[in-house]
Design a protein around this motif. Structure first.
Motif, PDB file in Angstrom:
ATOM      1  N   TRP A  93      -0.101  32.633 -29.279  1.00  0.00           N
ATOM      2  CA  TRP A  93       1.354  33.432 -29.195  1.00  0.00           C
ATOM      3  C   TRP A  93       1.405  34.354 -28.113  1.00  0.00           C
ATOM      4  N   LEU A  94       0.403  35.064 -27.873  1.00  0.00           N
ATOM      5  CA  LEU A  94       0.382  35.908 -26.811  1.00  0.00           C
ATOM      6  C   LEU A  94       0.283  35.329 -25.596  1.00  0.00           C
ATOM      7  N   LEU A  95      -0.325  34.253 -25.209  1.00  0.00           N
ATOM      8  CA  LEU A  95      -0.287  33.426 -23.773  1.00  0.00           C
ATOM      9  C   LEU A  95       0.879  32.907 -23.723  1.00  0.00           C
ATOM     10  N   THR A  96       1.579  32.343 -24.541  1.00  0.00           N
ATOM     11  CA  THR A  96       2.867  31.703 -24.585  1.00  0.00           C
ATOM     12  C   THR A  96       3.883  32.878 -24.233  1.00  0.00           C
ATOM     13  N   VAL A  97       3.800  33.999 -24.746  1.00  0.00           N
ATOM     14  CA  VAL A  97       4.857  35.094 -24.673  1.00  0.00           C
ATOM     15  C   VAL A  97       4.396  35.647 -23.055  1.00  0.00           C
ATOM     16  N   LEU A  98       3.318  35.608 -22.729  1.00  0.00           N
ATOM     17  CA  LEU A  98       2.845  36.086 -21.354  1.00  0.00           C
ATOM     18  C   LEU A  98       3.330  35.105 -20.307  1.00  0.00           C
TER      19      LEU A  98
ATOM     20  N   GLY B 191       5.400  32.630 -20.527  1.00  0.00           N
ATOM     21  CA  GLY B 191       6.871  32.412 -20.732  1.00  0.00           C
ATOM     22  C   GLY B 191       7.571  33.365 -19.974  1.00  0.00           C
ATOM     23  N   GLY B 192       7.308  34.637 -20.056  1.00  0.00           N
ATOM     24  CA  GLY B 192       8.000  35.691 -19.229  1.00  0.00           C
ATOM     25  C   GLY B 192       7.526  36.006 -17.859  1.00  0.00           C
ATOM     26  N   ALA B 193       6.553  35.286 -17.403  1.00  0.00           N
ATOM     27  CA  ALA B 193       5.990  35.610 -16.146  1.00  0.00           C
ATOM     28  C   ALA B 193       6.952  35.366 -14.890  1.00  0.00           C
ATOM     29  N   GLY B 194       8.035  34.518 -15.000  1.00  0.00           N
ATOM     30  CA  GLY B 194       8.678  34.114 -14.040  1.00  0.00           C
ATOM     31  C   GLY B 194       9.695  35.202 -13.689  1.00  0.00           C
ATOM     32  N   HIS B 195       9.839  36.079 -14.526  1.00  0.00           N
ATOM     33  CA  HIS B 195      10.762  37.214 -14.540  1.00  0.00           C
ATOM     34  C   HIS B 195      10.215  38.670 -13.886  1.00  0.00           C
ATOM     35  N   LEU B 196       8.849  38.581 -13.433  1.00  0.00           N
ATOM     36  CA  LEU B 196       8.268  39.615 -12.937  1.00  0.00           C
ATOM     37  C   LEU B 196       8.841  39.941 -11.460  1.00  0.00           C
ATOM     38  N   PRO B 197       8.754  41.188 -11.190  1.00  0.00           N
ATOM     39  CA  PRO B 197       9.430  41.441  -9.573  1.00  0.00           C
ATOM     40  C   PRO B 197       8.218  41.576  -8.789  1.00  0.00           C
ATOM     41  N   VAL B 198       8.006  40.737  -7.860  1.00  0.00           N
ATOM     42  CA  VAL B 198       7.052  40.679  -6.983  1.00  0.00           C
ATOM     43  C   VAL B 198       7.465  41.518  -5.881  1.00  0.00           C
ATOM     44  N   LYS B 199       8.799  41.643  -5.505  1.00  0.00           N
ATOM     45  CA  LYS B 199       9.105  42.614  -4.470  1.00  0.00           C
ATOM     46  C   LYS B 199       8.694  43.897  -4.952  1.00  0.00           C
ATOM     47  N   ASP B 200       8.293  44.325  -5.901  1.00  0.00           N
ATOM     48  CA  ASP B 200       8.020  45.826  -5.985  1.00  0.00           C
ATOM     49  C   ASP B 200       6.346  46.058  -5.797  1.00  0.00           C
TER      50      ASP B 200
ATOM     51  N   GLN C  81       5.181  34.686  -5.718  1.00  0.00           N
ATOM     52  CA  GLN C  81       6.275  34.281  -6.484  1.00  0.00           C
ATOM     53  C   GLN C  81       6.295  32.927  -6.901  1.00  0.00           C
ATOM     54  N   THR C  82       5.775  31.910  -6.090  1.00  0.00           N
ATOM     55  CA  THR C  82       5.458  30.494  -6.615  1.00  0.00           C
ATOM     56  C   THR C  82       4.732  30.216  -7.689  1.00  0.00           C
ATOM     57  N   VAL C  83       3.510  31.227  -7.805  1.00  0.00           N
ATOM     58  CA  VAL C  83       2.687  31.254  -8.738  1.00  0.00           C
ATOM     59  C   VAL C  83       3.314  31.718 -10.130  1.00  0.00           C
ATOM     60  N   LEU C  84       4.007  32.833 -10.023  1.00  0.00           N
ATOM     61  CA  LEU C  84       4.892  33.433 -11.290  1.00  0.00           C
ATOM     62  C   LEU C  84       5.887  32.289 -11.514  1.00  0.00           C
ATOM     63  N   ASP C  85       6.525  31.719 -10.743  1.00  0.00           N
ATOM     64  CA  ASP C  85       7.470  30.888 -11.093  1.00  0.00           C
ATOM     65  C   ASP C  85       6.925  29.382 -11.810  1.00  0.00           C
ATOM     66  N   THR C  86       5.774  29.047 -11.349  1.00  0.00           N
ATOM     67  CA  THR C  86       5.388  27.646 -12.104  1.00  0.00           C
ATOM     68  C   THR C  86       4.751  28.281 -13.649  1.00  0.00           C
ATOM     69  N   MET C  87       4.204  29.487 -13.972  1.00  0.00           N
ATOM     70  CA  MET C  87       3.633  29.837 -15.123  1.00  0.00           C
ATOM     71  C   MET C  87       4.537  29.659 -16.284  1.00  0.00           C
ATOM     72  N   PRO C  88       5.840  29.633 -16.296  1.00  0.00           N
ATOM     73  CA  PRO C  88       6.505  29.402 -17.710  1.00  0.00           C
ATOM     74  C   PRO C  88       6.330  27.853 -17.931  1.00  0.00           C
ATOM     75  N   ALA C  89       6.173  26.850 -17.092  1.00  0.00           N
ATOM     76  CA  ALA C  89       5.664  25.594 -17.257  1.00  0.00           C
ATOM     77  C   ALA C  89       4.394  25.487 -17.790  1.00  0.00           C
ATOM     78  N   LEU C  90       3.399  26.266 -17.542  1.00  0.00           N
ATOM     79  CA  LEU C  90       2.084  26.017 -18.456  1.00  0.00           C
ATOM     80  C   LEU C  90       2.201  26.475 -19.597  1.00  0.00           C
ATOM     81  N   ALA C  91       3.462  27.172 -20.167  1.00  0.00           N
ATOM     82  CA  ALA C  91       3.238  27.691 -21.507  1.00  0.00           C
ATOM     83  C   ALA C  91       3.157  26.450 -22.615  1.00  0.00           C
ATOM     84  N   GLY C  92       3.555  25.330 -22.386  1.00  0.00           N
ATOM     85  CA  GLY C  92       3.496  24.234 -23.150  1.00  0.00           C
ATOM     86  C   GLY C  92       2.065  23.725 -23.400  1.00  0.00           C
ATOM     87  N   GLY C  93       1.284  24.008 -22.322  1.00  0.00           N
ATOM     88  CA  GLY C  93      -0.121  23.554 -22.268  1.00  0.00           C
ATOM     89  C   GLY C  93      -0.851  24.363 -23.200  1.00  0.00           C
TER      90      GLY C  93
END
Length: 129
Positions: A25-30, A32-41, A72-84
């Motif tokens: 559950w924890l990994l799926t939540v983390l 799944g929400g990784a694509g919304h992290l602000p890399v610009k900051d 940003q590319t790595v964080l954008d692909t993180m939600p796709a890994l949630a299914g695994g």
């Protein structure tokens, strides 16, 4: 004694199942929400820039700025890994349960062997008449 042994194995299996479920559950939540992290900051903390030499501070800052598109590319692909994570959790759970069952079976066999070795041998006695 065997009932106590298998009760302990059952409790350990329940704890193991809860831990794997919580981790999944924890990994799926983390993830799944990784694509919304602000890399610009992402930047070097202000307190560090005061303590580091200016050249080192500028080098680290430039390195962080250069790596931002990659982050940003790595964080954008993180939600796709949630299914695994679900598949990984099931495999981890199965390996853990198999090990617990093997340990329980081996402990059961050792307990039976120990109990049989504690029984004194029966002597045959002759009945005299």
């Amino acid at each position: 004694m065997a009932l106590l042994l298998w009760s302990v194995v059952g409790v350990l299996m329940a704890v193991w199942s809860a831990l794997v479920w919580l981790g999944q559950w924890l990994l799926t939540v983390l993830l799944g929400g990784a694509g919304h992290l602000p890399v610009k900051d992402l930047a070097l903390p202000e307190a560090w820039t005061r303590w580091l030499p200016q050249g080192v501070s500028e080098s680290i800052t430039q390195g962080i700025e250069a790596a931002q598109p990659w982050f940003q590319t790595v964080l954008d692909t993180m939600p796709a890994l949630a299914g695994g994570v679900t598949v990984l959790a099931w495999i981890t759970w199965a390996v853990g349960v198999a090990l617990l069952l093997l340990a329980g079976g081996a402990s059961h066999a050792a307990l039976r062997w120990w109990q049989r070795s504690q029984v004194p041998p029966v002597r045959a006695t002759l009945i005299t008449s």
